[in-house]
Design a protein around this motif. Structure first.
Motif, PDB file in Angstrom:
ATOM      1  N   ASP A   1      -5.783  -2.613   1.012  1.00 23.37           N
ATOM      2  CA  ASP A   1      -5.701  -2.182   2.404  1.00 23.37           C
ATOM      3  C   ASP A   1      -6.008  -3.377   3.315  1.00 23.37           C
ATOM      4  O   ASP A   1      -6.191  -4.508   2.840  1.00 23.37           O
TER       5      ASP A   1
ATOM      6  N   GLN B   1       0.566   5.016  -2.347  1.00 22.59           N
ATOM      7  CA  GLN B   1       0.265   6.237  -1.602  1.00 22.59           C
ATOM      8  C   GLN B   1       1.278   7.345  -1.873  1.00 22.59           C
ATOM      9  O   GLN B   1       1.060   8.485  -1.466  1.00 22.59           O
ATOM     10  N   SER B   2       2.364   7.013  -2.543  1.00 22.61           N
ATOM     11  CA  SER B   2       3.396   7.994  -2.869  1.00 22.61           C
ATOM     12  C   SER B   2       3.572   8.040  -4.378  1.00 22.61           C
ATOM     13  O   SER B   2       3.915   7.031  -5.002  1.00 22.61           O
TER      14      SER B   2
ATOM     15  N   THR C   1      -6.568  -0.461  -4.298  1.00 21.13           N
ATOM     16  CA  THR C   1      -6.284   0.890  -4.776  1.00 21.13           C
ATOM     17  C   THR C   1      -5.370   0.726  -5.977  1.00 21.13           C
ATOM     18  O   THR C   1      -4.416  -0.053  -5.933  1.00 21.13           O
TER      19      THR C   1
ATOM     20  N   TYR D   1      -2.999   2.502  -9.224  1.00 22.31           N
ATOM     21  CA  TYR D   1      -2.215   3.661  -9.629  1.00 22.31           C
ATOM     22  C   TYR D   1      -1.733   3.377 -11.043  1.00 22.31           C
ATOM     23  O   TYR D   1      -1.244   2.281 -11.340  1.00 22.31           O
TER      24      TYR D   1
ATOM     25  N   PRO E   1       0.792  -1.236   0.000  1.00 24.51           N
ATOM     26  CA  PRO E   1       0.000   0.000   0.000  1.00 24.51           C
ATOM     27  C   PRO E   1       0.827   1.290   0.000  1.00 24.51           C
ATOM     28  O   PRO E   1       0.444   2.259  -0.657  1.00 24.51           O
ATOM     29  N   HIS E   2       1.951   1.314   0.709  1.00 22.55           N
ATOM     30  CA  HIS E   2       2.718   2.563   0.764  1.00 22.55           C
ATOM     31  C   HIS E   2       3.251   2.973  -0.610  1.00 22.55           C
ATOM     32  O   HIS E   2       3.510   4.157  -0.837  1.00 22.55           O
TER      33      HIS E   2
END
Length: 86
Positions: A53, A26-27, A59, A61, A22-23
């Motif tokens: 999550d 998130q970036s 999620t 990207y 997940p990280h």
């Protein structure tokens, strides 16, 4: 290195999805770095990233049209498999 991913062909577009932590999604910088790192496994094909999550909610990207498409596809319908990147 082995990783989970999928190659999808839909509506005349072929793209790859790679499972990441997940990280990463998130970036923006980490996500772009990850896409560049996985690109050699999928030459000439756009790469999208997917992270889940704690509840299993994905999620995505990547390219906006791909992310939008994936947001409407149940994860169990994606043919996940193991890939290798040297």
């Amino acid at each position: 290195m082995t990783f989970q991913g999928s190659i999808i062909r839909e509506q005349g577009v072929t793209f790859a999805i790679v499972v990441v932590k997940p990280h990463i999604v998130q970036s923006q910088r980490a996500a772009q770095d990850a896409i560049r790192a996985f690109q050699p496994a999928f030459p000439g094909v756009p790469v999208a990233l997917m992270a889940q999550d704690a509840f299993g909610t994905p999620t995505y990207y990547g390219r906006q049209d791909i992310v939008q498409f994936l947001s409407h596809v149940p994860m169990q319908c994606i043919p996940w498999k193991e890939f290798y990147l040297s």
